[in-house]
Design a protein around this motif. Structure first.
Motif, PDB file in Angstrom:
ATOM      1  N   ASP A   1       0.910  -0.943  -0.115  1.00  0.00           N
ATOM      2  CA  ASP A   1       0.221   0.139  -0.153  1.00  0.00           C
ATOM      3  C   ASP A   1       0.965   0.982   0.167  1.00  0.00           C
ATOM      4  OD1 ASP A   1       0.871   0.464   2.215  1.00  0.00           O
ATOM      5  OD2 ASP A   1      -0.986  -1.157   3.395  1.00  0.00           O
ATOM      6  N   GLY A   2      -0.286   2.118  -0.200  1.00  0.00           N
ATOM      7  CA  GLY A   2       1.189   3.472   0.355  1.00  0.00           C
ATOM      8  C   GLY A   2       1.892   3.968   1.488  1.00  0.00           C
ATOM      9  N   ASN A   3       1.299   3.528   2.897  1.00  0.00           N
ATOM     10  CA  ASN A   3       2.061   3.983   3.931  1.00  0.00           C
ATOM     11  C   ASN A   3       3.069   3.674   3.894  1.00  0.00           C
ATOM     12  OD1 ASN A   3      -1.117   3.662   4.110  1.00  0.00           O
ATOM     13  ND2 ASN A   3      -1.215   1.700   4.969  1.00  0.00           N
ATOM     14  N   GLY A   4       3.844   3.523   2.876  1.00  0.00           N
ATOM     15  CA  GLY A   4       5.413   3.266   3.438  1.00  0.00           C
ATOM     16  C   GLY A   4       6.201   3.957   2.346  1.00  0.00           C
ATOM     17  N   VAL A   5       5.837   5.181   2.436  1.00  0.00           N
ATOM     18  CA  VAL A   5       5.827   6.707   1.631  1.00  0.00           C
ATOM     19  C   VAL A   5       6.707   7.263   3.144  1.00  0.00           C
ATOM     20  CG1 VAL A   5       6.109   8.869   0.441  1.00  0.00           C
ATOM     21  CG2 VAL A   5       5.214   6.948  -0.463  1.00  0.00           C
ATOM     22  N   GLU A   6       6.554   7.303   3.759  1.00  0.00           N
ATOM     23  CA  GLU A   6       6.788   8.097   4.855  1.00  0.00           C
ATOM     24  C   GLU A   6       8.087   7.195   5.511  1.00  0.00           C
ATOM     25  OE1 GLU A   6       6.067  10.430   9.186  1.00  0.00           O
ATOM     26  OE2 GLU A   6       4.282   9.614   8.215  1.00  0.00           O
ATOM     27  N   LYS A   7       8.353   6.173   5.551  1.00  0.00           N
ATOM     28  CA  LYS A   7       9.209   4.992   6.152  1.00  0.00           C
ATOM     29  C   LYS A   7      10.351   4.983   4.445  1.00  0.00           C
ATOM     30  CE  LYS A   7       6.757   1.576   8.428  1.00  0.00           C
ATOM     31  NZ  LYS A   7       6.122   0.607   8.743  1.00  0.00           N
ATOM     32  N   ILE A   8       9.997   5.246   3.805  1.00  0.00           N
ATOM     33  CA  ILE A   8      11.391   5.226   2.882  1.00  0.00           C
ATOM     34  C   ILE A   8      11.789   6.763   2.802  1.00  0.00           C
ATOM     35  CG2 ILE A   8      11.860   5.619   0.493  1.00  0.00           C
ATOM     36  CD1 ILE A   8       9.285   3.306  -0.003  1.00  0.00           C
ATOM     37  N   MET A   9      11.295   7.625   2.980  1.00  0.00           N
ATOM     38  CA  MET A   9      11.466   9.511   3.253  1.00  0.00           C
ATOM     39  C   MET A   9      12.802   9.251   4.214  1.00  0.00           C
ATOM     40  SD  MET A   9       8.358  11.268   1.504  1.00  0.00           S
ATOM     41  CE  MET A   9       9.497  13.000   2.158  1.00  0.00           C
ATOM     42  N   ASN A  10      12.476   8.673   5.157  1.00  0.00           N
ATOM     43  CA  ASN A  10      12.997   9.037   6.373  1.00  0.00           C
ATOM     44  C   ASN A  10      14.513   7.923   6.366  1.00  0.00           C
ATOM     45  OD1 ASN A  10      11.443  10.549   8.060  1.00  0.00           O
ATOM     46  ND2 ASN A  10       9.808   8.517   8.813  1.00  0.00           N
ATOM     47  N   ALA A  11      14.354   6.779   6.257  1.00  0.00           N
ATOM     48  CA  ALA A  11      15.397   5.977   5.814  1.00  0.00           C
ATOM     49  C   ALA A  11      15.914   6.764   4.592  1.00  0.00           C
ATOM     50  CB  ALA A  11      14.617   4.640   5.144  1.00  0.00           C
ATOM     51  N   ASN A  12      15.976   7.311   3.904  1.00  0.00           N
ATOM     52  CA  ASN A  12      16.610   8.017   2.808  1.00  0.00           C
ATOM     53  C   ASN A  12      17.245   9.615   2.960  1.00  0.00           C
ATOM     54  OD1 ASN A  12      16.782   5.925   0.425  1.00  0.00           O
ATOM     55  ND2 ASN A  12      15.283   5.557   0.904  1.00  0.00           N
ATOM     56  N   GLY A  13      16.406  10.169   3.693  1.00  0.00           N
ATOM     57  CA  GLY A  13      16.474  11.678   4.362  1.00  0.00           C
ATOM     58  C   GLY A  13      16.016  12.317   3.031  1.00  0.00           C
ATOM     59  N   LEU A  14      14.736  12.265   2.468  1.00  0.00           N
ATOM     60  CA  LEU A  14      13.957  12.399   1.712  1.00  0.00           C
ATOM     61  C   LEU A  14      13.334  13.870   1.971  1.00  0.00           C
ATOM     62  CD1 LEU A  14      13.257   9.884  -0.726  1.00  0.00           C
ATOM     63  CD2 LEU A  14      15.428  11.775  -1.075  1.00  0.00           C
ATOM     64  N   ASP A  15      13.014  15.195   1.395  1.00  0.00           N
ATOM     65  CA  ASP A  15      12.127  16.130   1.656  1.00  0.00           C
ATOM     66  C   ASP A  15      11.191  16.311   1.606  1.00  0.00           C
ATOM     67  OD1 ASP A  15      13.919  16.369   3.952  1.00  0.00           O
ATOM     68  OD2 ASP A  15      14.945  18.106   2.943  1.00  0.00           O
TER      69      ASP A  15
END
Length: 398
Positions: free
Chosen positions: A370-384
């Motif tokens: 699902d799309g709930n993992g976007v925030e985890k991916i951003m935190n793991a890669n330091g994306l704003d």
């Protein structure tokens, strides 16, 4: 003059004035030269003693020796010129000794045949017993022949052995003389005594008449011998006449003595050879034992090494058994340790390369459903900005 036995007397005084002494010209050496005292035995005396010893079935006998004892240039010389039978000798404690009648007889014969001479020793004939000195003979000699120059002559007429025994320097012990001399010269006294005292056993008479006839025959034979020799020839025999039966007997004795000596040397040679062989055998056995001992020591060393190796091997086997017992547990633990990083890798360590047309929403849909993992991916890669990703960019998917 009548002679009788005195317990404290040596009988060496039964003589008259001594005759002047002259050295014999014909001498035969028997054994080695003994410088302690040189002993000279006249040929007739030497021969008569052997004949006397073998007479009467070779029984044990004694005799007296007469002669002169002189000293020339400090050297003691004993001249034995006559021998007198030990008649009427008695046996005391198993020893044949001079009786009172024997001493009296010796004295009378010295006065009759050997005037001018003295008693220089005695003779013990022991057929078949060798020429050894018996302790009883030494005791008898010390008792009655106490002068340091008086001698004992032991004769074995069967085995043709004889030895002179003389006092030592202290004159308390008898010792074997190294040797003596047999000399050849006119000996009227001994010749006359031998004629009157024949050692040939006479034929025994069965009755008085036969005895009288035998005595008469013996007397006639004696007179015949005297008549054949003549009064002067009997007294002064020539060298040719001296080669008689006595010398023939002596040659036989000497030959048998040489044969006995050769046999003795052969025996000694054989014993020496056997001894050498035994020594060689003993050396070989000793070498073999020494070699076997070294082999045993090597074997013991190898056995010890094998035992040590066996001990080490047993310890290794025990360690293997222990390791085999703990192997499943260690394998499970290792697998757990291995699986945990994989899961972590699955959850924390996955890498995604951004392809053309992808967004963080599609990537989250791909990995998380699902799309709930976007925030985890951003935190793991330091994306704003979730919309700010480019093609080929690597993203860590937690």
């Amino acid at each position: 003059m009548r002679y009788y036995f005195d317990g404290d007397s040596n009988l060496y005084g039964y003589h008259s004035d001594e005759k002047p002494f002259t050295f014999p010209t014909k001498v035969k050496q028997m054994g080695a030269v003994d410088h302690r005292r040189k002993i000279y035995v006249e040929d007739y005396v030497y021969t008569y003693l052997y004949q006397y010893g073998k007479s009467h079935s070779c029984t044990e006998k004694v005799a007296a020796l007469v002669g002169r004892q002189i000293e020339i240039d400090g050297e003691e010389i004993l001249m034995i010129c006559g021998a007198i039978q030990g008649k009427d000798a008695t046996e005391e404690n198993g020893t044949l000794t001079f009786s009172a009648a024997t001493w009296e007889y010796v004295g009378s014969q010295m006065d009759k045949y050997f005037q001018g001479m003295t008693l220089v020793g005695w003779v013990h004939c022991q057929p078949g017993f060798g020429a050894f000195l018996m302790s009883k003979d030494e005791a008898f000699h010390k008792l009655y022949f106490q002068e340091p120059w008086q001698v004992l002559f032991v004769v074995d007429p069967v085995d043709k052995l004889d030895t002179f025994y003389i006092y030592n320097e202290e004159a308390d012990v008898l010792q074997q003389a190294k040797g003596y001399f047999v000399y050849y010269e006119k000996n009227e006294e001994m010749q006359e005594y031998m004629l009157d005292h024949s050692v040939v056993k006479p034929k025994e008479a069965k009755n008085p008449e036969e005895k009288s006839e035998n005595e008469e025959q013996a007397k006639m034979e004696k007179e015949e011998i005297k008549s054949q020799e003549g009064p002067r020839r009997r007294r002064r025999p020539t060298p040719e006449e001296r080669i008689d039966a006595a010398q023939e007997i002596r040659r036989v004795l000497q030959r048998r003595a040489k044969e006995a000596e050769a046999a003795q040397r052969s025996k000694y040679t054989m014993l020496t050879s056997v001894s050498c062989i035994l020594c060689v055998i003993c050396l070989c056995l000793g070498y073999g034992l020494f070699s076997n001992l070294n082999r045993l020591e090597d074997l013991e060393t190898k056995m010890a090494m094998v035992q040590d190796s066996y001990t080490v091997l047993a310890e290794n086997v025990e360690d293997v058994k222990v390791q085999a017992a703990f192997a499943p547990r260690m394998t499970a633990a290792a697998e757990e340790e291995t699986e945990e990083p994989e899961e972590t890798q699955k959850t924390e360590g996955r890498i995604h390369v951004v392809e053309a047309g992808e967004t963080l929403g599609s990537i989250s849909q791909k990995y998380y459903g699902d799309g709930n993992g976007v925030e985890k991916i951003m935190n793991a890669n330091g994306l704003d900005n979730p919309n700010h990703i480019v093609c080929g960019q690597e993203l860590l998917i937690p």
